[in-house]
Design a protein around this motif. Structure first.
Motif, short mmCIF file in Angstrom:
data_model
loop_
_atom_site.label_atom_id
_atom_site.label_comp_id
_atom_site.label_asym_id
_atom_site.label_seq_id
_atom_site.Cartn_x
_atom_site.Cartn_y
_atom_site.Cartn_z
N ASP A 28 26.81 -9.29 -10.83
CA ASP A 28 26.31 -7.93 -11.03
C ASP A 28 25.88 -7.79 -12.49
O ASP A 28 26.72 -7.86 -13.40
N PRO A 29 24.58 -7.59 -12.75
CA PRO A 29 24.12 -7.52 -14.13
C PRO A 29 24.68 -6.33 -14.90
O PRO A 29 24.71 -6.34 -16.12
N GLY A 30 25.16 -5.33 -14.19
CA GLY A 30 25.71 -4.15 -14.86
C GLY A 30 27.16 -4.31 -15.29
O GLY A 30 27.63 -3.60 -16.18
N THR A 31 27.88 -5.25 -14.67
CA THR A 31 29.30 -5.37 -14.98
C THR A 31 29.72 -6.74 -15.50
O THR A 31 30.83 -6.89 -16.01
N CYS A 32 28.87 -7.75 -15.39
CA CYS A 32 29.28 -9.08 -15.84
C CYS A 32 29.17 -9.21 -17.35
O CYS A 32 28.46 -8.44 -18.00
N SER A 33 29.86 -10.19 -17.88
CA SER A 33 29.81 -10.42 -19.32
C SER A 33 28.51 -11.13 -19.68
O SER A 33 27.82 -11.69 -18.82
#
Length: 103
Positions: A28-33
């Motif tokens: 998930d690009p919104g939650t991954c580091s």
């Protein structure tokens, strides 16, 4: 001459295609580091055996998937991504943060 069967355009010379990388689960690009995203974008597993890969037919700009044996370079099958995906992923730009007003 090597031939690749394009699901949209039929058998074509391999020179008409561009390799797009192996199919991997996208974080998930919104939650991954940042490190997880960089790993997804820049690294691959590079396995020996059958791998599902993204390919582009350059002339028609058609992206599709191919199952290819990486040792023998045999293309086992090609297919439309709709077989695996039921929706498109659209990336949005992050909202701009209001600039701090300096005193």
């Amino acid at each position: 001459m090597k031939i690749m069967p394009c699901p949209l355009n039929g058998p074509r010379n391999i020179n008409e295609f561009t390799y797009g990388g192996e199919l991997r689960s996208m974080p998930d690009p919104g939650t991954c580091s940042d490190a997880e995203w960089a790993d997804y974008v820049f690294n691959c597993n590079n396995r020996a055996g059958v791998v599902t890969e993204w390919w582009l037919h350059n002339a028609s700009s058609y992206w599709f998937l191919a199952e290819r044996h990486t040792v023998s370079d045999e293309i086992l099958r090609t297919f439309d991504p709709k077989e695996l995906f039921d929706q498109r992923v659209d990336f949005t730009l992050p909202a701009k943060q209001p600039e701090e007003v300096s005193a």
